[in-house]
Design an enzyme around this catalytic site. Structure first.
Site, PDB file in Angstrom:
ATOM      1  N   TYR A 158       0.949  -1.279  -0.024  1.00 16.73           N
ATOM      2  CA  TYR A 158      -0.059  -0.135  -0.120  1.00 16.73           C
ATOM      3  C   TYR A 158       0.641   0.940   0.277  1.00 16.73           C
ATOM      4  CZ  TYR A 158      -3.895   2.664   1.267  1.00 16.73           C
ATOM      5  OH  TYR A 158      -5.186   3.372   1.696  1.00 16.73           O
ATOM      6  N   ARG A 171      -6.274  10.837 -10.728  1.00 19.02           N
ATOM      7  CA  ARG A 171      -5.044  10.858  -9.477  1.00 19.02           C
ATOM      8  C   ARG A 171      -5.394  10.764  -8.671  1.00 19.02           C
ATOM      9  NH1 ARG A 171      -5.756  10.591  -4.932  1.00 19.02           N
ATOM     10  NH2 ARG A 171      -8.072  11.237  -4.432  1.00 19.02           N
ATOM     11  N   LYS A 217      -5.880  -2.078  -2.372  1.00 17.97           N
ATOM     12  CA  LYS A 217      -6.968  -1.566  -1.605  1.00 17.97           C
ATOM     13  C   LYS A 217      -7.612  -2.972  -1.424  1.00 17.97           C
ATOM     14  CE  LYS A 217      -7.113   2.871  -1.110  1.00 17.97           C
ATOM     15  NZ  LYS A 217      -7.163   3.607  -0.188  1.00 17.97           N
ATOM     16  N   GLU A 246     -12.419   5.096  -6.431  1.00 23.67           N
ATOM     17  CA  GLU A 246     -10.878   5.124  -5.741  1.00 23.67           C
ATOM     18  C   GLU A 246     -10.034   6.278  -6.959  1.00 23.67           C
ATOM     19  OE1 GLU A 246     -10.505   3.799  -2.861  1.00 23.67           O
ATOM     20  OE2 GLU A 246      -8.797   5.036  -2.669  1.00 23.67           O
ATOM     21  N   ASP A 247      -9.503   7.677  -6.230  1.00 25.63           N
ATOM     22  CA  ASP A 247      -8.550   8.360  -7.124  1.00 25.63           C
ATOM     23  C   ASP A 247      -9.071   8.567  -8.253  1.00 25.63           C
ATOM     24  OD1 ASP A 247      -7.799   7.862  -4.770  1.00 25.63           O
ATOM     25  OD2 ASP A 247      -5.557   6.405  -5.589  1.00 25.63           O
ATOM     26  N   ASP A 252     -14.004   6.309  -1.464  1.00 27.67           N
ATOM     27  CA  ASP A 252     -13.220   6.388  -0.226  1.00 27.67           C
ATOM     28  C   ASP A 252     -12.571   7.553   0.517  1.00 27.67           C
ATOM     29  OD1 ASP A 252     -11.625   4.956   1.509  1.00 27.67           O
ATOM     30  OD2 ASP A 252     -10.249   4.353   0.135  1.00 27.67           O
ATOM     31  N   ASP A 253     -12.164   7.888  -0.545  1.00 28.00           N
ATOM     32  CA  ASP A 253     -11.442   9.603  -0.717  1.00 28.00           C
ATOM     33  C   ASP A 253     -11.838  10.900  -0.363  1.00 28.00           C
ATOM     34  OD1 ASP A 253      -9.404   8.580  -1.903  1.00 28.00           O
ATOM     35  OD2 ASP A 253      -9.580   8.417  -3.846  1.00 28.00           O
ATOM     36  N   ASN A 266      -0.601  11.232   0.274  1.00 28.33           N
ATOM     37  CA  ASN A 266       0.541  10.421   0.038  1.00 28.33           C
ATOM     38  C   ASN A 266       0.680  10.299  -1.522  1.00 28.33           C
ATOM     39  OD1 ASN A 266      -0.971   8.531   2.978  1.00 28.33           O
ATOM     40  ND2 ASN A 266      -2.640   8.718   1.727  1.00 28.33           N
ATOM     41  N   ASN A 272      -4.920   6.753   7.897  1.00 23.92           N
ATOM     42  CA  ASN A 272      -5.109   6.844   6.527  1.00 23.92           C
ATOM     43  C   ASN A 272      -6.825   5.961   6.506  1.00 23.92           C
ATOM     44  OD1 ASN A 272      -5.334   5.181   3.868  1.00 23.92           O
ATOM     45  ND2 ASN A 272      -3.232   5.734   3.880  1.00 23.92           N
TER      46      ASN A 272
HETATM   47  N1  LIG Z   1      -4.539   9.840   4.459  1.00 29.33           N
HETATM   48  C1  LIG Z   1      -5.522   9.310   3.451  1.00 29.33           C
HETATM   49  O1  LIG Z   1      -6.893   8.510   4.027  1.00 29.33           O
HETATM   50  C2  LIG Z   1      -5.962  10.020   2.141  1.00 29.33           C
HETATM   51  C3  LIG Z   1      -5.130  10.861   1.810  1.00 29.33           C
HETATM   52  N2  LIG Z   1      -5.467  11.602   0.079  1.00 29.33           N
HETATM   53  C4  LIG Z   1      -4.470  12.529  -0.107  1.00 29.33           C
HETATM   54  O2  LIG Z   1      -4.799  13.670   0.080  1.00 29.33           O
HETATM   55  C5  LIG Z   1      -4.585  14.208  -1.345  1.00 29.33           C
HETATM   56  C6  LIG Z   1      -5.145  15.359  -1.776  1.00 29.33           C
HETATM   57  O3  LIG Z   1      -6.591  14.650  -2.766  1.00 29.33           O
HETATM   58  P1  LIG Z   1      -7.863  14.592  -2.995  1.00 29.33           P
HETATM   59  O4  LIG Z   1      -8.424  15.641  -1.764  1.00 29.33           O
HETATM   60  O5  LIG Z   1      -8.380  13.813  -3.371  1.00 29.33           O
HETATM   61  O6  LIG Z   1      -7.286  15.655  -4.399  1.00 29.33           O
HETATM   62  P2  LIG Z   1      -7.840  16.493  -4.390  1.00 29.33           P
HETATM   63  O7  LIG Z   1      -6.958  17.995  -6.329  1.00 29.33           O
HETATM   64  O8  LIG Z   1      -9.031  16.916  -5.313  1.00 29.33           O
HETATM   65  O9  LIG Z   1      -7.466  17.724  -4.338  1.00 29.33           O
HETATM   66  C7  LIG Z   1      -6.364  18.726  -3.754  1.00 29.33           C
HETATM   67  C8  LIG Z   1      -6.573  19.909  -3.183  1.00 29.33           C
HETATM   68  O10 LIG Z   1      -5.300  20.354  -2.731  1.00 29.33           O
HETATM   69  C9  LIG Z   1      -5.075  21.805  -3.627  1.00 29.33           C
HETATM   70  N3  LIG Z   1      -3.948  22.206  -3.571  1.00 29.33           N
HETATM   71  C10 LIG Z   1      -3.321  22.089  -4.819  1.00 29.33           C
HETATM   72  N4  LIG Z   1      -2.201  22.266  -4.157  1.00 29.33           N
HETATM   73  C11 LIG Z   1      -1.762  23.301  -3.740  1.00 29.33           C
HETATM   74  C12 LIG Z   1      -1.339  24.275  -3.568  1.00 29.33           C
HETATM   75  N5  LIG Z   1       0.480  24.304  -3.599  1.00 29.33           N
HETATM   76  N6  LIG Z   1      -1.771  25.103  -2.205  1.00 29.33           N
HETATM   77  C13 LIG Z   1      -2.687  24.811  -1.905  1.00 29.33           C
HETATM   78  N7  LIG Z   1      -3.769  23.772  -2.216  1.00 29.33           N
HETATM   79  C14 LIG Z   1      -3.269  23.164  -2.799  1.00 29.33           C
HETATM   80  C15 LIG Z   1      -6.032  21.782  -4.693  1.00 29.33           C
HETATM   81  O11 LIG Z   1      -6.361  23.278  -4.761  1.00 29.33           O
HETATM   82  P3  LIG Z   1      -7.308  23.907  -6.358  1.00 29.33           P
HETATM   83  O12 LIG Z   1      -8.491  23.214  -5.962  1.00 29.33           O
HETATM   84  O13 LIG Z   1      -7.366  25.071  -6.542  1.00 29.33           O
HETATM   85  O14 LIG Z   1      -6.266  23.128  -7.313  1.00 29.33           O
HETATM   86  C16 LIG Z   1      -7.388  20.901  -4.085  1.00 29.33           C
HETATM   87  O15 LIG Z   1      -8.400  21.800  -3.946  1.00 29.33           O
HETATM   88  C17 LIG Z   1      -3.862  13.381  -2.172  1.00 29.33           C
HETATM   89  O16 LIG Z   1      -2.469  13.526  -1.721  1.00 29.33           O
HETATM   90  C18 LIG Z   1      -3.850  11.905  -1.507  1.00 29.33           C
HETATM   91  O17 LIG Z   1      -3.309  11.120  -1.521  1.00 29.33           O
HETATM   92  C19 LIG Z   1      -6.653  11.571  -0.264  1.00 29.33           C
HETATM   93  C20 LIG Z   1      -7.520  10.756   0.432  1.00 29.33           C
HETATM   94  C21 LIG Z   1      -7.220   9.731   1.236  1.00 29.33           C
HETATM   95  C1  LIG Z   2      -5.004   6.925   0.807  1.00 29.16           C
HETATM   96  C2  LIG Z   2      -5.712   7.009  -0.220  1.00 29.16           C
HETATM   97  O1  LIG Z   2      -6.687   7.169  -0.283  1.00 29.16           O
HETATM   98  C3  LIG Z   2      -5.279   8.217  -1.354  1.00 29.16           C
HETATM   99  O2  LIG Z   2      -4.341   9.102  -0.588  1.00 29.16           O
HETATM  100  O3  LIG Z   2      -5.944   7.946  -2.387  1.00 29.16           O
HETATM  101 MG   LIG Z   3      -7.515   7.188  -2.363  1.00 31.28          MG
END
Ligand SMILES: NC(=O)C1=CN([C@@H]2O[C@H](COP(=O)(O)OP(=O)(O)OC[C@H]3O[C@@H](n4cnc5c(N)ncnc54)[C@H](OP(=O)(O)O)[C@@H]3O)[C@@H](O)[C@H]2O)C=CC1
Ligand SMILES: CC(=O)C(=O)O
Ligand SMILES: [Mg+2]
Length: 611
Positions: free
Chosen positions: A159, A212, A230, A302-303, A325-326, A467, A511
């Site tokens: 993972y 993504r 997953k 997912e993603d 999941d996200d 991540n 996570n």
């Molecule tokens: N720990 C866990 O369980 C999980 C972790 N994640 C992680 O979270 C991260 C984001 O995922 P997700 O929400 O789906 O992605 P999205 O693409 O949906 O969202 C990313 C957000 O970050 C913003 N962003 C990008 N660059 C910057 C920056 N330099 N400064 C400020 N804001 C910024 C974007 O802004 P804008 O909208 O303006 O483009 C957007 O709002 C990934 O790395 C993923 O791995 C996700 C799910 C689960």
């Molecule tokens: C953990 C997860 O789902 C992600 O980083 O997208």
């Molecule tokens: Mg994910």
């Protein structure tokens, strides 16, 4: 109260759903062969009993040296194995020894994937041999035994973070197909493609379109590593049978120029289809899934990129058993961590102020679930609770003057405030007690940001969720050092314990892997047909309850992954209880003891005896 997380709205009835047809004898006609009229096409599946050489090469049944003397006689294995009869325990020990010898995490990943396999055909093995790959005999039960017994050590291998690198290099390390690939080429034929999968009783599908992948962006078809990873956790952590799990990648192209120009790229060489073309393919897929597997198959998105993720969840949340999941799983796990952290920080949820860096799927999903829980606790409208939560995106703090240009999922967070362009400035003016990173951009929690959090708070809660490790908003070491050891820290990808001024700090892993396996199990065992936000809250509460005094003493806000099967059983029981309470469960009557029921339904990888 209306929540953007919701699939089924409050009060919506599902009782009018007609039961699946059955054929005489009461056995479900899952594939519809018996119902098919003569002009409809059916798949001529045949089943045979594996023995001898083919038994050794069938990952579902292979036991290697652990075949007993009796089994060696009964199944034509004499001479095909050396004389020693081993145990699964010893096999596990030997394999762990060899996995530990690899220094490069990706080598460990490949070794684990070599052991696991759903698809077993002679011809794939032969092809692998022609190309000189070192094919280790696949053994699914041993794979899960290793993963379960060494979960803390192997989770970062199968993972995050290693799965991220595996996806980036998927074309080069690709050895054999895992899961189903559904591309634009299969348009109009998706139902037939589903029927090509050798397993029939699918309970959980994890699907990505690869746009993504973690915080690594568009990896197109190579995103397959994510559904595969997953679902390995669904089995190891949540006890869903491997044969009931189906990883799927929908390939609509990629906008990743590097991949498009890579001779080893395994996907469609075209730019991503969007709009009607994209949604038509997804709709055909969702329709085919329900037609093939029925109402109760869980589809976990997912993603996906956020431009599609929210729309797909809203669209299919009312007609299918879907879970993002996200958006949802992450929300549930982070809420659990925040609630657990209250024991260390003090105060109620509503007394805290939240600031997010990143306002996408994870950020707004978490924000909404925290607001929902706050509203339930304080009995105030969700609009009021949202005011305690602020988000920063790539353009700065989300404020009302930006409202017209915001994506729909950001609009609820556009509070009255002057514009603020940087995170540091936002920390200084909003004075959050909790800082959550969901931006996908590494090292954005700078020294100044953490210091500002530490100067405003005795115990700042800092969660760097992005991540893989390269995208984490800060490292554990940075969080503890820059806050002078006062931060309560958790991250999406794991960090080793660190020492600061003679004290050892172990951080937790925030996570969604804590939630989705148990969550899915709860849906499966209750026969749930829709996901409801209250189930996310129930899962979150069940997880927070698993944090022990001993964990708190170490500054941890999550229980260790070594207890994950027990944690998953508790989450599953809480989710199932909610499904029964909401009238969304179809598996009746409701078992008295849902935890015991969940435990008894969980797959265990011990070898079975063959007659
Ligand atoms: N720990 C866990 O369980 C999980 C972790 N994640 C992680 O979270 C991260 C984001 O995922 P997700 O929400 O789906 O992605 P999205 O693409 O949906 O969202 C990313 C957000 O970050 C913003 N962003 C990008 N660059 C910057 C920056 N330099 N400064 C400020 N804001 C910024 C974007 O802004 P804008 O909208 O303006 O483009 C957007 O709002 C990934 O790395 C993923 O791995 C996700 C799910 C689960
Ligand atoms: C953990 C997860 O789902 C992600 O980083 O997208
Ligand atoms: Mg994910």
């Amino acid at each position: 109260m209306e929540s953007t997380l919701k699939g089924l709205r409050d009060g919506e009835s599902v009782l009018d759903l007609s039961p699946r047809s059955t054929v005489s004898g009461g056995v479900e006609d899952i594939y519809g062969e018996d119902r098919a009229t003569e002009d409809q096409l059916v798949t001529p599946w045949t089943f045979s009993v594996a023995s001898g050489y083919s038994l050794l090469r069938d990952p579902q049944y292979n036991k290697g040296l652990a075949f007993t003397e009796k089994e060696r006689d009964a199944h034509y294995l004499r001479g095909l194995l050396p004389p020693t009869v081993s145990t699964q325990q010893l096999q596990g020990k030997k394999l762990m020894n060899s996995i530990r010898q690899y220094e490069v995490p990706l080598q460990k990943y490949v070794a684990m994937m070599d052991l696991q396999a759903r698809i077993s055909t002679h011809y794939i093995i032969k092809i692998a041999r022609c190309f000189g790959f070192a094919t280790q005999e696949r053994n699914e039960r041993l794979f899960y035994k290793l993963l379960i017994d060494n979960v803390e050590e192997l989770l970062p291998v199968v993972y995050t973070p290693t799965v991220g690198e595996a996806c980036q290099k998927y074309g080069s390390i690709f050895r054999r197909p895992q899961g189903l690939y559904i591309s634009l080429k299969e348009k109009g034929k998706i139902l037939e493609v589903l029927k090509n999968w050798p397993e029939r009783s699918i309970q959980v599908i994890v699907v990505t379109d690869g746009e993504r992948i973690l915080g690594l962006g568009d990896l197109g078809c190579q995103g397959m590593g994510i559904p595969v990873g997953k679902l390995a956790l669904y089995t190891a952590l949540g006890g869903v049978r491997p044969s009931a799990c189906l990883p799927i990648t929908i390939d609509v192209g990629t906008n990743n120029e590097q991949l498009l120009n890579d001779e080893f790229y395994i996907g469609l060489r075209q730019r991503r289809a969007t709009g009607q073309e994209y949604y038509e393919l997804l709709h055909e897929f969702m329709t085919a899934v329900k037609q093939n597997y029925g109402e109760k198959v869980l589809v976990q998105f997912e993603d996906f990129a956020n431009r599609n993720a929210f729309e797909l969840l809203a669209k299919y949340g009312t007609t299918h058993l879907v879970f993002n999941d996200d958006i949802q799983g992450t929300a549930s796990v982070v809420l659990a961590g925040v609630v657990a952290a209250l024991k260390l920080t003090g105060g109620t949820l509503a007394e805290h102020t939240f600031l997010f860096l990143g306002a996408g799927e994870a950020g707004t999903g978490i924000a909404e679930l925290i607001a929902l829980e706050m509203s339930k606790q304080t009995k105030t409208p969700i609009e009021e609770s949202r005011k305690k939560i602020w988000l920063v995106d790539s353009k700065g703090l989300i404020v009302s003057s930006r409202k017209n240009s915001l994506q729909h999922f950001k609009k609820p967070w556009a509070h009255e405030h002057e514009t603020v362009s940087s995170l540091l400035e936002a920390v200084k003016v909003i004075k959050p007690t909790v800082l959550i990173g969901s931006s996908g951009v590494g090292r954005t929690f700078t020294k100044e940001v953490i210091e500002a959090m530490a100067s405003n708070n005795d115990k700042p809660l800092i969660m760097a969720l992005s991540n893989p490790t390269s995208q984490s908003e800060c490292t554990a070491e940075e969080a503890y050092q820059w806050s002078e050891g006062r931060a309560i820290f958790a991250s999406g990808s794991p960090f080793d314990p660190i020492e600061y001024k003679g004290k050892v700090y172990a951080s937790g892993q925030a996570n969604n892997a804590y939630i989705f396996p148990g969550f899915g199990l709860g849906l499966v065992i209750s026969g749930a047909i829709r996901v409801h936000d209250d189930m996310l809250l129930a899962a979150s509460e069940a997880l927070a309850k698993q944090v022990s005094e001993e964990n708190y003493k170490k500054g941890l806000i999550y229980p260790p992954f070594s207890n994950i099967r027990k944690i998953s059983a508790n989450i599953a029981a809480s989710v199932a209880a909610k499904a029964y309470e909401l009238g969304l469960a179809t598996r009746l009557p409701r078992p008295q003891n849902l935890v015991k029921n969940a435990e008894s339904c969980m797959y265990t990888p011990v070898y079975r005896n063959y007659r």
